[in-house]
Design a protein around this motif. Structure first.
Motif, PDB file in Angstrom:
ATOM      1  N   UNK A 100      18.731  36.548  52.435  1.00 50.94           N
ATOM      2  CA  UNK A 100      17.913  37.250  51.495  1.00 50.94           C
ATOM      3  C   UNK A 100      16.535  37.756  52.197  1.00 50.94           C
ATOM      4  N   UNK A 101      16.504  37.660  53.471  1.00 43.03           N
ATOM      5  CA  UNK A 101      15.507  38.138  54.137  1.00 43.03           C
ATOM      6  C   UNK A 101      15.832  38.407  55.885  1.00 43.03           C
ATOM      7  N   UNK A 102      15.106  39.065  56.586  1.00 44.99           N
ATOM      8  CA  UNK A 102      15.335  39.164  57.947  1.00 44.99           C
ATOM      9  C   UNK A 102      14.771  38.014  58.813  1.00 44.99           C
ATOM     10  N   UNK A 104      13.957  28.747  45.235  1.00 45.49           N
ATOM     11  CA  UNK A 104      14.686  29.557  44.146  1.00 45.49           C
ATOM     12  C   UNK A 104      16.122  29.813  44.236  1.00 45.49           C
ATOM     13  N   UNK A 105      16.629  29.842  45.586  1.00 40.92           N
ATOM     14  CA  UNK A 105      18.045  29.916  45.874  1.00 40.92           C
ATOM     15  C   UNK A 105      18.355  28.883  46.811  1.00 40.92           C
ATOM     16  N   UNK A 106      19.488  28.675  46.995  1.00 40.26           N
ATOM     17  CA  UNK A 106      20.215  27.568  47.982  1.00 40.26           C
ATOM     18  C   UNK A 106      20.714  28.611  49.197  1.00 40.26           C
ATOM     19  N   UNK A 107      20.559  28.008  50.368  1.00 36.27           N
ATOM     20  CA  UNK A 107      20.978  28.590  51.605  1.00 36.27           C
ATOM     21  C   UNK A 107      22.346  28.225  51.928  1.00 36.27           C
ATOM     22  N   UNK A 131       7.975  35.097  51.037  1.00 35.23           N
ATOM     23  CA  UNK A 131       8.379  35.321  49.673  1.00 35.23           C
ATOM     24  C   UNK A 131       9.870  35.263  49.503  1.00 35.23           C
ATOM     25  N   UNK A 132      10.670  34.869  50.696  1.00 37.74           N
ATOM     26  CA  UNK A 132      11.922  34.674  50.715  1.00 37.74           C
ATOM     27  C   UNK A 132      12.386  33.797  49.424  1.00 37.74           C
ATOM     28  N   UNK A 133      13.289  34.039  48.544  1.00 35.25           N
ATOM     29  CA  UNK A 133      13.850  33.145  47.673  1.00 35.25           C
ATOM     30  C   UNK A 133      14.587  31.857  48.262  1.00 35.25           C
ATOM     31  N   UNK A 134      14.898  31.887  49.266  1.00 35.81           N
ATOM     32  CA  UNK A 134      15.282  30.521  49.986  1.00 35.81           C
ATOM     33  C   UNK A 134      14.201  29.811  50.339  1.00 35.81           C
ATOM     34  N   UNK A 135      13.436  30.400  50.991  1.00 33.90           N
ATOM     35  CA  UNK A 135      11.862  29.726  51.401  1.00 33.90           C
ATOM     36  C   UNK A 135      11.486  29.196  50.180  1.00 33.90           C
ATOM     37  N   UNK A 136      11.103  29.867  49.110  1.00 33.98           N
ATOM     38  CA  UNK A 136      10.614  29.146  47.964  1.00 33.98           C
ATOM     39  C   UNK A 136      11.336  28.062  47.307  1.00 33.98           C
TER      40      UNK A 136
END
Ligand code: ZN
Length: 77
Positions: free
Chosen positions: A31-33, A62-65, A55-60
């Motif tokens: 979801x990000x670089x 919101x989404x799983x890695x 703001x990466x959704x994994x970082x926040x």
């Protein structure tokens, strides 16, 4: 304990046998670089550090890695 030998009735690993260095080299956030580094603590235990973009959704959270882990483990095994 030799983790490369399957034990009768149980396993002692989650995503198969792999080289942590290869896993780290293959790991990408979907979801990000992200930048990924493998570091070792004072006991020599490897830790994967993933530096996500702001703001990466994994970082926040919101989404799983999990899908990224599966992709990297398939390439690293
Ligand atoms: Zn990310």
């Amino acid at each position: 304990v030799n983790i490369s030998t399957p034990q009768q009735g149980h396993t002692n690993y989650l995503i198969g046998l792999f080289d942590p260095s290869t896993f780290a080299a293959n790991y990408r956030c979907g979801h990000c670089n992200s930048d990924t580094r493998l570091v070792h603590d004072g006991f020599g235990v490897p830790h994967l550090v993933i530096e996500h973009d702001d703001g990466c959704p994994v970082l926040t959270g919101a989404l799983t890695a999990a899908p990224d882990v599966l992709r990297a483990s398939r390439r690293a095994s």
